[in-house]
Design a protein around this motif. Sequence first.
Motif, PDB file in Angstrom:
ATOM      1  N   LYS A 118      -5.176  -3.830   1.115  1.00  0.00           N
ATOM      2  CA  LYS A 118      -5.720  -2.896   2.425  1.00  0.00           C
ATOM      3  C   LYS A 118      -5.108  -1.652   2.609  1.00  0.00           C
ATOM      4  CE  LYS A 118      -6.498  -5.274   7.193  1.00  0.00           C
ATOM      5  NZ  LYS A 118      -5.905  -5.758   7.587  1.00  0.00           N
ATOM      6  N   GLU A 119      -4.204  -1.963   2.924  1.00  0.00           N
ATOM      7  CA  GLU A 119      -3.523  -0.403   4.014  1.00  0.00           C
ATOM      8  C   GLU A 119      -4.307   0.761   2.580  1.00  0.00           C
ATOM      9  OE1 GLU A 119       0.433  -0.971   4.165  1.00  0.00           O
ATOM     10  OE2 GLU A 119       0.131  -2.150   6.226  1.00  0.00           O
ATOM     11  N   ARG A 120      -4.204   0.731   1.345  1.00  0.00           N
ATOM     12  CA  ARG A 120      -4.145   1.869   0.961  1.00  0.00           C
ATOM     13  C   ARG A 120      -5.650   2.687   1.278  1.00  0.00           C
ATOM     14  NH1 ARG A 120      -1.771   4.349  -3.510  1.00  0.00           N
ATOM     15  NH2 ARG A 120       0.109   3.980  -2.488  1.00  0.00           N
ATOM     16  N   ASN A 157      -6.942   5.767   2.008  1.00  0.00           N
ATOM     17  CA  ASN A 157      -7.949   6.536   1.427  1.00  0.00           C
ATOM     18  C   ASN A 157      -9.167   6.898   1.632  1.00  0.00           C
ATOM     19  OD1 ASN A 157      -6.246   6.892  -0.545  1.00  0.00           O
ATOM     20  ND2 ASN A 157      -6.456   5.131  -1.982  1.00  0.00           N
ATOM     21  N   ILE A 158     -10.098   5.372   2.470  1.00  0.00           N
ATOM     22  CA  ILE A 158     -11.142   5.705   2.327  1.00  0.00           C
ATOM     23  C   ILE A 158     -11.785   7.279   3.944  1.00  0.00           C
ATOM     24  CG2 ILE A 158     -12.746   5.129   4.128  1.00  0.00           C
ATOM     25  CD1 ILE A 158     -12.833   2.220   2.567  1.00  0.00           C
ATOM     26  N   GLU A 159     -10.330   7.106   4.755  1.00  0.00           N
ATOM     27  CA  GLU A 159     -11.271   8.116   5.975  1.00  0.00           C
ATOM     28  C   GLU A 159     -10.703   9.057   5.482  1.00  0.00           C
ATOM     29  OE1 GLU A 159      -8.160   9.346  10.019  1.00  0.00           O
ATOM     30  OE2 GLU A 159      -7.610   7.392   8.550  1.00  0.00           O
ATOM     31  N   ASP A 209      -0.631  -7.334  -3.962  1.00  0.00           N
ATOM     32  CA  ASP A 209      -0.190  -6.933  -2.675  1.00  0.00           C
ATOM     33  C   ASP A 209      -1.511  -6.940  -1.548  1.00  0.00           C
ATOM     34  OD1 ASP A 209       0.812  -6.733  -0.362  1.00  0.00           O
ATOM     35  OD2 ASP A 209       2.648  -6.626  -0.933  1.00  0.00           O
ATOM     36  N   ASN A 210      -1.841  -8.289  -1.022  1.00  0.00           N
ATOM     37  CA  ASN A 210      -3.444  -8.227  -0.262  1.00  0.00           C
ATOM     38  C   ASN A 210      -3.161  -6.747   0.805  1.00  0.00           C
ATOM     39  OD1 ASN A 210      -4.530  -9.588  -1.906  1.00  0.00           O
ATOM     40  ND2 ASN A 210      -3.777 -11.297  -0.315  1.00  0.00           N
ATOM     41  N   VAL A 211      -1.611  -7.325   1.198  1.00  0.00           N
ATOM     42  CA  VAL A 211      -1.965  -5.628   2.289  1.00  0.00           C
ATOM     43  C   VAL A 211      -1.612  -4.610   1.709  1.00  0.00           C
ATOM     44  CG1 VAL A 211      -0.090  -5.352   4.143  1.00  0.00           C
ATOM     45  CG2 VAL A 211      -0.466  -7.733   3.931  1.00  0.00           C
ATOM     46  N   ILE A 212      -1.205  -4.109   0.580  1.00  0.00           N
ATOM     47  CA  ILE A 212      -0.625  -2.833   0.434  1.00  0.00           C
ATOM     48  C   ILE A 212      -1.802  -2.058  -0.104  1.00  0.00           C
ATOM     49  CG2 ILE A 212       0.005  -1.814  -1.795  1.00  0.00           C
ATOM     50  CD1 ILE A 212       1.785  -2.540   0.722  1.00  0.00           C
TER      51      ILE A 212
END
Length: 387
Positions: free
Chosen positions: A22-24, A28-30, A17-20
């Motif tokens: 990407k959002e995760r 997590n990076i931040e 799921d590309n959207v999930i």
Amino acid sequence: KMVDFVGVDKNWNLYMDNVIVKERAIINIEKASNEVLKNTDWATGEIDMLVPHQTGDAILHTASEKMNIPREKLYQEVQKLYGNVSGACVPVSLAKLSEENRLESGMKIICPTAGVGGEYGAFTYKIPTEIKTQKLDISKDLKGKTALVTGITGTLGFQIVIELAQRGAKLILQYNSNSEKAKELSKILDKLNAGYQIFQSDFTDKNQIETLINNYNKYENIDYLVHTAEATGKMLSAYEMSNEEAEKVTMINQFIPVRITKGLKNKIKDTILYVGSASEDGQFADSTAYVSAKKGLHGFAGSFAKEIYNKGIRSIYYMPGLLETGMTAKLTKRQISTFMLAIGQEKLLPTKKVAQRIVKSLYIAKVPHVKSSYEDVMIVRRDGYFV
């Protein structure tokens, strides 16, 4: 927590799921970056460069904006130059910055990472006042390893042996009948202070091969087995070639490498590499016996790879395009150009470079300029051409 959004289903199909994802990754990076900045007691405004794990512009640009780090401080050159190098991107990026003298004393760098599977992390790094560099010496990276090479007086086999010797490998070598070429190679190996033993054995004489295998089995361990022995014959079709000539080509290119490999099954510890030929993809018009034998070796290699896989032994079938030397000398200009066009080869390959890539393939997972694929558990590498 990501198992519902990325993975492999029971039919071995990848789902994501590309959207999930990407959002995760952005979250997590931040999150990881803020945590290490807090631990280091650095403010966001103090960061001189953001060197991330490569996850794509949509993630990195958004994450850097959320962290209030200007995009000009975001380093993505490695991703643009080399594509996806996975977990190696951060060290490769720092190495490239160092090589280009872009790391200045006191610079503050943050390196966040986020993987597709949901794992993440970050670290901060301050460039030291005094940067001490140590050049990695790979000249003896095969010290303590033993390599057995067949067909050492052939153009490619000759160069492969030199490459192995330069990297410190102990050598067990075989040649068919070209004693002058073997003496020439011995002189080179002596100058390199290489440890080696050379066996002369006729690949068309089964009795000599059995003696050779018995001698090989006296060695305690053989880490690498490299088959380079081959006979091209006169590049004639099966209809024009005598039965004796066709049998010789088949013996040298297929039957004897198979017999030696089986006979040393319990001695090989690391990798078996078979040198195949691009002719299997773009067949020469007048080389039926040669191509048939190579395809036979290819089939055996794939089958045997499954037999030894559980022992931790890698099997590689290496298919170089046309070299500048060797078999090319037996072909007409028309044959060469037609064949290169058929397999998508732009220019003849330097023998030394191909030999270097073959040796690296023995112990390095990925080798530049080589197209790799899998046939079940066997690695197939095509060098210098694209079908």
